[in-house]
Design an enzyme around this catalytic site. Structure first.
Site, PDB file in Angstrom:
ATOM      1  N   ASP A 198       6.404  11.035 -69.078  1.00 18.20           N
ATOM      2  CA  ASP A 198       5.214  10.513 -69.752  1.00 18.20           C
ATOM      3  C   ASP A 198       5.187   8.994 -69.598  1.00 18.20           C
ATOM      4  OD1 ASP A 198       3.330   9.557 -71.675  1.00 18.20           O
ATOM      5  OD2 ASP A 198       3.601  11.367 -72.874  1.00 18.20           O
ATOM      6  N   HIS A 228       0.761  12.403 -69.415  1.00 16.61           N
ATOM      7  CA  HIS A 228       0.615  12.343 -70.869  1.00 16.61           C
ATOM      8  C   HIS A 228      -0.243  13.489 -71.403  1.00 16.61           C
ATOM      9  CE1 HIS A 228       0.723  10.357 -74.734  1.00 16.61           C
ATOM     10  NE2 HIS A 228      -0.593  10.178 -74.780  1.00 16.61           N
ATOM     11  N   SER A 286      -1.120  13.090 -78.726  1.00 16.17           N
ATOM     12  CA  SER A 286      -1.032  11.638 -78.683  1.00 16.17           C
ATOM     13  C   SER A 286      -1.245  11.051 -80.079  1.00 16.17           C
ATOM     14  CB  SER A 286      -2.036  11.110 -77.652  1.00 16.17           C
ATOM     15  OG  SER A 286      -1.779   9.781 -77.304  1.00 16.17           O
TER      16      SER A 286
END
Length: 270
Positions: free
Chosen positions: A216, A244, A94
């Site tokens: 996602d 995610h 991320s």
């Protein structure tokens, strides 16, 4: 304050190359627990908590230093200097995918490879670019975080994890979010969701693996495709998975994609 205390650094495994595992928003290094046993068989693996997260030293956190991702990139380069041996591959989930990019821009040539898992250089849609959110959607998200961080955490964690058949994973993420200092989390969210690092990503020559889930809720596939286009030495690995956090929800697919990338570039071979 030592770096070990500041970032709660742990080192495991042996190998000719070093993997540095860097986690995402609202999490800590425990998010790598499913991949770690596999990775330590081939690499020296350094895992750590971003300042303000997990068991890091909260006294090291200042809103000024961490007003942008560059502050975290500086920390990452310090950890590379202190703990890395041999070629360095940064595995960033991320927001940490961009932290890895910025660390390389700060110290060109120090990082031999990047693995971006669910990374995004910009979350806001603009002309010719799909980030996944309209500007007003981002503002609404940030307002919700300001008003009720714990409520947002409890309601959003199951969606972000994306594993309706694995409630324990959803509960793990909820717990992680709720353990994070709310004031720091609100500040970090603004830094993340309002950033635009497309300029820093574009043309970066480091060999890069882009791992992207097909479902996602934060980073659409279009972002992974964008990264693949602008990173000249990149490969895109799409995982047929919701959520995610594929390092937790699809660790086998993540490990396979990473192994193929490592083998292609000769990382981790004695």
């Amino acid at each position: 304050m030592t770096l070990q205390k500041r970032n709660n650094v742990h080192v495991a495994g042996n190998g000719s190359a070093t993997l540095i595992l860097s986690h995402g928003f609202g999490c800590d290094q425990s998010m790598w627990r499913c991949l770690l046993p596999h990775l330590v068989t081939r690499f020296r693996v350094v895992s750590y908590d971003l300042v303000g997260a997990g068991q890091s030293d909260l006294a090291a956190y200042t809103a000024e230093k961490y007003a942008s991702l560059w502050g975290y990139a500086t920390d990452l380069n310090e950890l590379i200097d202190a703990y890395a041996e041999g070629p360095v591959i940064v595995v960033g989930h991320s927001v940490s995918a961009m932290i890895g990019v910025l660390a390389e821009r700060q110290r060109p040539g120090r990082i031999a490879g990047l693995v971006m898992i669910g990374g995004s250089p910009c979350y806001i849609d603009s002309t010719g670019y799909t980030g996944g959110f309209a500007p007003d959607e981002i503002q609404a998200l940030l307002t919700t975080l300001d008003d009720n961080y714990l409520g947002w955490s409890s309601s959003m964690a199951p969606t972000l994890m994306g594993t309706p058949g694995q409630p324990l994973l959803q509960a793990e993420l909820t717990s992680s979010f709720c353990r994070t200092d709310a004031q720091i989390a609100r500040h970090f969210a603004r830094v993340i969701f309002l950033c635009d690092h497309r300029q820093e990503v574009s043309g970066l020559s480091v060999p890069t693996l882009i791992v992207q889930c097909t479902g996602d809720p934060v980073v659409p596939v279009a972002v992974g495709e964008y990264l693949h286009r602008v990173l000249p030495d990149s490969q895109l690995s799409l995982i047929d998975n919701m959520g995610h956090y594929p390092q937790l929800s699809a660790p086998g697919a993540c490990a396979a994609a990473m192994d193929a990338f490592f083998s292609k570039h000769g990382f981790g071979h004695e």
